[in-house]
Design a protein around this motif. Structure first.
Motif, PDB file in Angstrom:
ATOM      1  N   GLN A   7       8.074  34.228 -19.982  1.00 56.67           N
ATOM      2  CA  GLN A   7       7.713  33.009 -19.015  1.00 56.67           C
ATOM      3  C   GLN A   7       8.392  33.359 -17.611  1.00 56.67           C
ATOM      4  N   GLU A   8       9.676  33.144 -17.396  1.00 61.27           N
ATOM      5  CA  GLU A   8      10.195  33.689 -16.065  1.00 61.27           C
ATOM      6  C   GLU A   8       9.246  34.189 -15.279  1.00 61.27           C
ATOM      7  N   LEU A   9       9.015  35.558 -15.793  1.00 57.91           N
ATOM      8  CA  LEU A   9       7.653  35.936 -15.098  1.00 57.91           C
ATOM      9  C   LEU A   9       6.198  35.416 -14.328  1.00 57.91           C
ATOM     10  N   ILE A  10       5.682  34.738 -15.243  1.00 53.95           N
ATOM     11  CA  ILE A  10       4.659  33.480 -14.372  1.00 53.95           C
ATOM     12  C   ILE A  10       4.844  32.360 -13.913  1.00 53.95           C
ATOM     13  N   GLU A  11       6.590  31.795 -14.595  1.00 53.93           N
ATOM     14  CA  GLU A  11       6.685  31.180 -13.364  1.00 53.93           C
ATOM     15  C   GLU A  11       7.278  31.819 -12.144  1.00 53.93           C
TER      16      GLU A  11
END
Length: 136
Positions: A7-11
């Motif tokens: 999720q942090e990658l997508i963000e």
């Protein structure tokens, strides 16, 4: 930015100055040719082996907001994989790269993975957990 989960990658892609395209290389763990008994024992215990790329795909971040979407789509290919290497490609002029523009960087990723140069990629297992691989 220290990315600790998918999720942090997508963000992180949304925070970049240019739109991104994500590059994914899926790999299967295998025993190397001419493996030793010790290598086979270690591999059977769930570690060791080599990673053989088996599938590549590029996606816009909004196409794979959730890791389960990526797994579901990969399952439809019938190709078995154990880990996925992830990288990102910057767009230009406010536009993300298209799939054609991603082909050469995907080939470069494949070459780097085959050469064991994996430190610059984010790596996840099938559960979406980010993992660290220490090349031997």
């Amino acid at each position: 930015m220290n990315i600790t989960n998918y999720q942090e990658l997508i963000e992180a892609t949304q925070l970049q100055p240019e739109p991104q395209r994500l590059l994914f290389v899926f790999a299967k763990a295998e025993l190397p040719e001419g493996h030793t008994i010790q290598q086979k024992t270690t591999f059977s215990a769930g570690s060791g082996g080599t990673l053989m790329p088996v599938l590549c795909v590029d996606k816009l971040p909004q196409e794979v907001v959730d890791f389960s979407q990526l797994v579901l789509e990969s399952n439809q290919t019938g190709i078995v994989w154990d880990v996925v290497f992830i990288s990102a490609l910057d767009g230009r002029g406010g536009y993300p790269p298209n799939s054609d523009q991603a082909q050469q960087p995907l080939r470069m990723m494949l070459n780097q993975i085959n050469e064991g140069k994996i430190g610059m990629f984010i790596t996840a297992n099938r559960n979406g957990d980010l993992i660290s691989l220490n090349p031997a």
